[in-house]
Scaffold this motif. Structure first.
Motif, PDB file in Angstrom:
ATOM      1  N   LYS A  16       0.832  -1.220   0.000  1.00 14.04           N
ATOM      2  CA  LYS A  16       0.000   0.000   0.000  1.00 14.04           C
ATOM      3  C   LYS A  16       0.860   1.261   0.000  1.00 14.04           C
ATOM      4  O   LYS A  16       0.703   2.154  -0.840  1.00 14.04           O
ATOM      5  N   THR A  17       1.769   1.327   0.970  1.00 15.64           N
ATOM      6  CA  THR A  17       2.555   2.549   1.136  1.00 15.64           C
ATOM      7  C   THR A  17       3.516   2.739  -0.038  1.00 15.64           C
ATOM      8  O   THR A  17       3.678   3.858  -0.543  1.00 15.64           O
ATOM      9  N   THR A  18       4.124   1.653  -0.480  1.00 17.33           N
ATOM     10  CA  THR A  18       5.024   1.712  -1.635  1.00 17.33           C
ATOM     11  C   THR A  18       4.269   2.234  -2.858  1.00 17.33           C
ATOM     12  O   THR A  18       4.782   3.056  -3.621  1.00 17.33           O
ATOM     13  N   MET A  39      -2.540   8.074   6.431  1.00 17.86           N
ATOM     14  CA  MET A  39      -3.531   7.723   7.469  1.00 17.86           C
ATOM     15  C   MET A  39      -3.079   6.539   8.313  1.00 17.86           C
ATOM     16  O   MET A  39      -3.885   5.923   9.004  1.00 17.86           O
ATOM     17  N   ASP A  40      -1.797   6.199   8.267  1.00 14.72           N
ATOM     18  CA  ASP A  40      -1.291   5.082   9.061  1.00 14.72           C
ATOM     19  C   ASP A  40      -0.416   5.623  10.190  1.00 14.72           C
ATOM     20  O   ASP A  40       0.516   6.401   9.921  1.00 14.72           O
ATOM     21  N   SER A  41      -0.690   5.187  11.416  1.00 18.27           N
ATOM     22  CA  SER A  41       0.085   5.695  12.557  1.00 18.27           C
ATOM     23  C   SER A  41       1.550   5.276  12.484  1.00 18.27           C
ATOM     24  O   SER A  41       2.393   5.858  13.164  1.00 18.27           O
ATOM     25  N   ALA A  43       3.262   5.823   9.966  1.00 17.36           N
ATOM     26  CA  ALA A  43       3.817   6.958   9.226  1.00 17.36           C
ATOM     27  C   ALA A  43       4.891   6.544   8.221  1.00 17.36           C
ATOM     28  O   ALA A  43       5.861   7.267   8.003  1.00 17.36           O
ATOM     29  N   ASN A  44       4.716   5.402   7.580  1.00 19.61           N
ATOM     30  CA  ASN A  44       5.726   4.935   6.619  1.00 19.61           C
ATOM     31  C   ASN A  44       5.765   5.784   5.349  1.00 19.61           C
ATOM     32  O   ASN A  44       6.827   5.935   4.746  1.00 19.61           O
ATOM     33  N   ALA A  45       4.634   6.304   4.944  1.00 19.77           N
ATOM     34  CA  ALA A  45       4.613   7.151   3.743  1.00 19.77           C
ATOM     35  C   ALA A  45       5.350   8.458   4.031  1.00 19.77           C
ATOM     36  O   ALA A  45       6.153   8.937   3.226  1.00 19.77           O
ATOM     37  N   ILE A 124      -4.786   8.564  -0.506  1.00 16.59           N
ATOM     38  CA  ILE A 124      -4.826   8.283   0.931  1.00 16.59           C
ATOM     39  C   ILE A 124      -4.213   6.903   1.178  1.00 16.59           C
ATOM     40  O   ILE A 124      -4.677   5.905   0.618  1.00 16.59           O
ATOM     41  N   ASP A 125      -3.156   6.880   1.991  1.00 10.46           N
ATOM     42  CA  ASP A 125      -2.507   5.610   2.370  1.00 10.46           C
ATOM     43  C   ASP A 125      -3.152   5.101   3.662  1.00 10.46           C
ATOM     44  O   ASP A 125      -3.110   5.778   4.682  1.00 10.46           O
ATOM     45  N   CYS A 126      -3.752   3.916   3.599  1.00 12.27           N
ATOM     46  CA  CYS A 126      -4.520   3.375   4.739  1.00 12.27           C
ATOM     47  C   CYS A 126      -3.675   2.517   5.678  1.00 12.27           C
ATOM     48  O   CYS A 126      -2.682   1.918   5.267  1.00 12.27           O
TER      49      CYS A 126
HETATM   50 MG    MG Z   1       1.770   0.924   4.861  1.00 11.10          MG
END
Ligand code: MG
Ligand code: ADP
Length: 254
Positions: A16-18, A39-41, A43-45, A124-126
């Motif tokens: 997802k983040t990639t 939107m991920d805690s 915070a990888n994005a 939006i990254d989930c």
């Molecule tokens: Mg991710």
């Protein structure tokens, strides 16, 4: 007016983040103005684009929980046209805090609506769950992209995800459409991977992106340098695959 694309799969580690980072980069490279909302805690994005995740007072948590204006929190990335609304670990607590709030499913949608004027695309990254943060992300979206890792259990969980998408469509956001399923971490030499690819096409006829993302070390390494593939390894196979995805996304959303 920006099209909002939610990148969603409740499984972790599927890309997802990639996909969020690299799709955003190539949309920007193709001349679009893009905002990526983390939107991920975890915070990888945010971290993967080399942006500090330490800012405790100016991140998406404060936008959705405290109704703060997101505009001053938006950070420019090293790619022209690609901005980020960062996350921070505080977001982990938001799921609980949102439960008792009014319009709890609409908080992200309401916060993003004034920003639609400023961008061509908002991605939006989930997080890896179907909790309230993901429900907010799906309620805010016009489209959803579902990354699926080419592995044995790839299809497991997808019917639950599609069920959730249908519930959101019926109750919260009738505009939501599945833009496509994206196959990630594909290795064409691996027979199982080829089998999964065929199964996904069988299950989602006409809804699988032509772009397929191969498994490559470049994509795994790039985030540790705070760079998307377009900067880390612009002539790699992965780079051309994500460029192709961006071209498809533009075509499908015209
Ligand atoms: Mg991710
Ligand atoms: P998610 O956001 O769904 O949890 P990530 O995008 O963070 O998934 O990917 C999980 C891990 O796999 C990360 O370490 C990432 O760098 C790596 N990765 C993602 N896509 C690929 C790929 N196509 N090839 C190799 N590694 C990948």
């Amino acid at each position: 007016m920006a099209r909002i694309i939610t990148i969603c799969n409740q499984k972790g580690g599927v890309g997802k983040t990639t996909t969020a980072i690299n799709l955003a980069s190539y949309l920007a490279a193709l001349g679009k103005y893009v905002l990526l909302v983390d939107m991920d805690s975890q915070a990888n994005a945010t971290g993967g684009m080399g942006i500090s995740v330490a800012d405790e007072h100016h991140n998406v948590y404060h936008v959705i929980v405290n109704d703060q204006n997101p505009l001053p929190m938006i950070k420019k990335t090293s790619i022209f046209g690609f901005d980020i609304l960062p996350a921070n670990q505080a977001l982990a607590g938001a799921t609980v805090e949102l439960v008792s709030m009014e319009e709890r499913e609409y908080r992200l949608k309401n916060s993003l609506s004034p920003l639609r004027m400023n961008y061509d695309y908002i991605l939006i990254d989930c997080p890896p769950s179907l909790g309230l943060l993901t429900i907010n992300a799906l309620t805010a979206g016009d489209y959803v992209i579902i990354p699926v890792q080419c592995e044995y259990y790839a299809l497991e969980g997808l019917s639950q995800l599609l069920h959730t998408v249908n519930l959101i469509r019926e109750g919260l956001n009738s505009d939501l459409q599945v833009l496509g399923v994206l196959l990630t971490m594909y290795d064409k030499r691996n027979q199982l991977n080829r089998h999964v690819l065929n199964e996904v096409h069988k299950n989602f006829p006409g809804r699988v992106f032509d772009a397929v993302i191969s498994r490559t070390i470049d994509l795994a390494e790039a985030p540790s340098y705070g760079k998307p593939i377009i900067q880390f390894s612009p002539n790699s196979k992965a780079a051309s695959e994500y460029r192709r995805l961006a071209e498809e996304v533009i075509k499908l959303t015209q």
